[in-house]
Design an enzyme around this catalytic site. Structure first.
Site, PDB file in Angstrom:
ATOM      1  N   HIS A  43       0.859  -1.201  -0.004  1.00 33.93           N
ATOM      2  CA  HIS A  43       0.108  -0.164  -0.087  1.00 33.93           C
ATOM      3  C   HIS A  43       1.018   1.301  -0.027  1.00 33.93           C
ATOM      4  O   HIS A  43       0.352   2.444   0.554  1.00 33.93           O
ATOM      5  CB  HIS A  43      -0.913   0.120   1.355  1.00 33.93           C
ATOM      6  CG  HIS A  43      -1.838  -1.290   1.469  1.00 33.93           C
ATOM      7  ND1 HIS A  43      -2.975  -1.287   0.677  1.00 33.93           N
ATOM      8  CD2 HIS A  43      -1.505  -2.554   1.982  1.00 33.93           C
ATOM      9  CE1 HIS A  43      -3.605  -2.488   0.959  1.00 33.93           C
ATOM     10  NE2 HIS A  43      -2.594  -3.343   1.743  1.00 33.93           N
ATOM     11  N   SER A  85      15.376  18.213 -17.920  1.00 34.95           N
ATOM     12  CA  SER A  85      14.782  19.346 -17.951  1.00 34.95           C
ATOM     13  C   SER A  85      14.983  20.258 -18.576  1.00 34.95           C
ATOM     14  O   SER A  85      16.238  20.479 -18.848  1.00 34.95           O
ATOM     15  CB  SER A  85      14.234  19.856 -16.594  1.00 34.95           C
ATOM     16  OG  SER A  85      13.564  21.105 -16.479  1.00 34.95           O
ATOM     17  N   LYS A 144      18.583  18.126 -13.501  1.00 36.70           N
ATOM     18  CA  LYS A 144      17.491  16.990 -13.123  1.00 36.70           C
ATOM     19  C   LYS A 144      17.808  16.004 -14.377  1.00 36.70           C
ATOM     20  O   LYS A 144      18.033  16.246 -15.425  1.00 36.70           O
ATOM     21  CB  LYS A 144      16.186  17.774 -13.545  1.00 36.70           C
ATOM     22  CG  LYS A 144      15.013  16.964 -12.959  1.00 36.70           C
ATOM     23  CD  LYS A 144      13.636  17.790 -12.982  1.00 36.70           C
ATOM     24  CE  LYS A 144      12.538  17.108 -12.309  1.00 36.70           C
ATOM     25  NZ  LYS A 144      12.101  15.586 -12.856  1.00 36.70           N
ATOM     26  N   GLU A 196      10.321   4.963 -18.352  1.00 37.17           N
ATOM     27  CA  GLU A 196       9.147   5.617 -18.923  1.00 37.17           C
ATOM     28  C   GLU A 196       8.977   5.225 -20.386  1.00 37.17           C
ATOM     29  O   GLU A 196       7.347   5.081 -20.451  1.00 37.17           O
ATOM     30  CB  GLU A 196       9.307   7.162 -18.651  1.00 37.17           C
ATOM     31  CG  GLU A 196       9.327   7.806 -17.329  1.00 37.17           C
ATOM     32  CD  GLU A 196       9.865   9.302 -17.437  1.00 37.17           C
ATOM     33  OE1 GLU A 196       9.644  10.021 -16.190  1.00 37.17           O
ATOM     34  OE2 GLU A 196      10.222   9.929 -18.433  1.00 37.17           O
TER      35      GLU A 196
END
Length: 482
Positions: free
Chosen positions: A189, A319, A325, A332
């Site tokens: 969870h 980015s 970054k 992905e």
């Protein structure tokens, strides 16, 4: 187009202008005028499969006495060039087309007929010597040629995919060994659970893919049953009685695939559920692949304020506005490939269900989506293995720190101090921001030596009750009384 640049061909609908040097003919031209849909052409492997089918058909018809040896030799030579990829430029029909694949079948018939005639020293577009229908397509229909070539294409393409999945699985197993000593916190969870070895997680990733490989092999093996000789609707009209047996045997030799004839050619012509099952095995693989990529992105989240348990290889700046970054771009892209496959599965499902009576006319879009799924999944597995999995680094110290400050170790205390006491200590530790170990000793619930034994996190990652008994111990046999 000037008169010098085209030739005039005729079919049942009238005259058609065909480029003078084109190996295709009038029906191919009509198809390009009617079906300008995706601007994508026939898959190269499908072209090779069609060449194999036509070669087997020509040789079978020769053996059955319906095609003379001279024409057969020219046709076979032209088919060999198709199989070798030398004539790909002449296959120009759109991958999504009406007519159940008739256009790509006729494109194939015309290219082979014209190239065979050219080899025989005959002019292009004059089919009195070798005709697309009367010779190349003799004893056939689009309705047995097209699905048979589609099945062969799937079988050829899936071999590369299976190889990439197996290589990915091996890379995961390598990481499971490398990370076997890294203790981290498991989560359910998305909340702290109990300790687990990072190697166990990567081994579980690999184990799921073993099932996927088995499922894919089984599902795709059903595509070895073909309906050659069925002709239009499965009754075998206009095909020699011996043709089916000979053609399937020849095609097996040419393709190096152990093909069999469908037990019921009518069923094999009207129903395409084997393709649905084949693609569903890819969809199931995508469930495991995408789930793993989700886990990798969570484990790599941060690098300072996320879980930060692993470090993925930096593949590109993340980015255009945030300096420094770096994003998990490889997982992905694999997620997105899986999403595409999920969408393709819906299209294939609808295409299979929407067939009517003796024929499913929607195989063009079915094949387009099925071929794409196989191709992009193979590419996704490759880039995931090479650009992500092989270079993953475990953030060992951070994983150790997270385990030490977590309350997940309270689970190991329950068999010794009871669930209620363990729960009370966990809540107090959380509320007071203290270590669980300190509170257990403070409340004199367990000796320091016993506590060290119970809270051994490595022991928590194995079956059994930490601190209750020794691992792998065997009860001693009582000595017999004298």
């Amino acid at each position: 187009m000037s008169e010098a640049e085209y030739r005039i061909e005729r079919d049942s609908l009238g005259e058609v202008h065909v480029p003078f040097d084109a190996l295709y003919g009038c029906q191919t031209v009509r198809a390009t005028q009617n079906f300008s849909i995706t601007h994508m052409k026939t898959h190269p492997m499908m072209i090779r499969s069609l060449g194999m089918v036509k070669k087997a058909c020509a040789k079978a018809n020769c053996i059955c006495g319906h095609l003379d040896e001279e024409r057969t030799n020219y046709i076979v030579s032209a088919c060999d060039e198709v199989i070798e990829g030398k004539l790909d430029a002449w296959f120009i029909t759109d991958v999504i087309q009406g007519g159940a694949g008739t256009s790509v079948n006729m494109n194939t018939n015309e290219v082979i007929a014209n190239r065979a005639a050219q080899l025989a020293g005959k002019p292009l577009g004059q089919y009195d010597y070798i005709h697309p229908n009367d010779h190349i397509n003799f004893g056939q229909s689009t309705n047995d040629v097209f699905p048979t070539a589609g099945k062969l294409t799937c079988l050829f393409l899936v071999e590369n995919l299976l190889e990439e999945i197996m290589l990915l699985q091996e890379a995961l197993l390598d990481k499971s060994i490398e990370f076997n000593d890294v203790i981290k916190l498991g989560r359910t969870h998305l909340q702290d659970a109990v300790p687990i070895r990072m190697g166990q997680e990567f081994h579980a990733f690999a184990t799921a893919f073993v099932r996927d490989i088995r499922r894919i092999k089984l599902a795709f093996s059903n595509l070895k049953s073909i309906n050659m000789g069925a002709t239009a609707i499965g009754t075998g009209i206009n095909a020699d009685e011996d043709y089916k047996r000979i053609c399937v045997s020849l095609l097996s030799d040419i393709s190096n695939v152990d093909l069999t004839s469908a037990r019921d050619l009518i069923d094999g012509t009207r129903n395409v559920d084997p393709f649905v099952w084949a693609h569903s095995s890819l969809k199931t693989f995508c469930v495991n692949l995408s789930k793993m990529c989700n886990d990798l992105r969570l484990m790599a989240s941060g690098p300072k304020t996320g879980l930060g348990e692993i470090i993925l290889p930096a593949r590109q700046p993340g980015s255009s506005i945030m300096p420094g970054k770096v994003n998990p771009v490889i997982p992905e892209v694999c997620n997105q490939v899986c999403f595409q496959v999920f969408g393709n599965d819906v299209t294939i499902l609808k295409a299979a269900e929407a067939g009517q009576m003796e024929l499913n006319v929607f195989e063009p879009v079915l094949f387009y989506n099925l071929f794409q799924s196989i191709d992009i999944l193979a590419n996704a597995c490759h880039t995931l293995r090479v650009n992500a999995i092989s270079g993953i680094v475990a953030n060992r110290e951070h994983c150790k720190d997270l385990v030490e400050i977590s309350l997940g170790t309270a689970t190991a205390l329950a068999p010794h101090i009871g669930y209620a006491n363990a729960s009370k200590m966990a809540k107090q530790a959380l509320h007071e921001n203290r270590k669980l170990r300190e509170l257990i000793l403070e409340h004199d619930l367990m000796s320091r030596e016993k506590l060290d034994e119970v809270l051994n996190v490595k022991e928590m990652t194995r079956p059994g009750i930490p601190g209750m008994h020794k691992r792998n111990s065997k009860p001693k046999k009582k000595k017999e009384e004298s």
